[in-house]
Write a protein that holds these residues in place. Structure first.
Motif, mmCIF file in Angstrom:
data_model
loop_
_atom_site.group_PDB
_atom_site.id
_atom_site.type_symbol
_atom_site.label_atom_id
_atom_site.label_comp_id
_atom_site.label_asym_id
_atom_site.label_seq_id
_atom_site.Cartn_x
_atom_site.Cartn_y
_atom_site.Cartn_z
ATOM 1 N N ASP A 67 0.763 -1.184 0.084
ATOM 2 C CA ASP A 67 0.029 -0.082 -0.083
ATOM 3 C C ASP A 67 0.947 1.392 -0.041
ATOM 4 O O ASP A 67 0.387 2.200 -0.217
ATOM 5 C CB ASP A 67 -0.658 0.082 1.236
ATOM 6 N N ASP A 69 1.796 2.594 2.602
ATOM 7 C CA ASP A 69 1.612 3.341 3.805
ATOM 8 C C ASP A 69 0.769 2.478 4.910
ATOM 9 O O ASP A 69 0.565 1.202 4.446
ATOM 10 C CB ASP A 69 0.526 4.625 3.443
ATOM 11 N N SER A 73 -2.938 7.144 6.553
ATOM 12 C CA SER A 73 -2.491 7.928 5.427
ATOM 13 C C SER A 73 -1.347 8.845 5.931
ATOM 14 O O SER A 73 -1.081 9.639 5.471
ATOM 15 C CB SER A 73 -3.397 8.338 4.611
ATOM 16 N N LEU A 76 1.457 9.572 3.317
ATOM 17 C CA LEU A 76 0.942 10.137 2.155
ATOM 18 C C LEU A 76 0.862 11.581 2.588
ATOM 19 O O LEU A 76 0.810 12.585 1.784
ATOM 20 C CB LEU A 76 -0.525 9.756 1.770
ATOM 21 N N HIS A 77 0.908 12.049 3.729
ATOM 22 C CA HIS A 77 0.875 13.466 3.961
ATOM 23 C C HIS A 77 2.106 13.858 4.656
ATOM 24 O O HIS A 77 2.246 14.547 5.937
ATOM 25 C CB HIS A 77 -0.246 13.767 5.007
#
Length: 88
Positions: A67, A69, A73, A76-77
């Motif tokens: 994934d 991550d 998330s 992703l940030h």
């Protein structure tokens, strides 16, 4: 990494960056530039690496590899996943 006192420091760091150099810089902010320069930094997650398995376990390592991550998330940030283990 082996410390002066003979202890062994193992760490796993995951982050999303545009370049390996940026990943090394982010790792260096956590462990120092010298350790980051000596680290084996590569894209992706090697789910067969013994340190990855020891620090993450097979299930989390596979999820991170698949994934990119973990839940929430965070990577992703602009988040980092940093796990350290000291032995000895």
């Amino acid at each position: 990494m082996t410390g002066r006192d003979g202890s062994c420091l193992e760490f796993f760091h995951a982050c999303r960056t545009g370049t390996i150099a940026e990943a090394i810089a982010r790792l260096g902010a956590r462990v120092g530039a010298g350790m980051a320069a000596a680290a084996n930094v590569r894209p992706g997650v090697d789910v067969r690496d013994p340190i990855v398995v020891a620090l993450l376990g097979t299930v989390l390592a596979a999820r991170l590899a698949e994934d990119g991550d973990l839940g929430g998330s965070a990577l992703l940030h602009s988040g980092d996943l940093h796990i350290v283990q000291r032995r000895g």
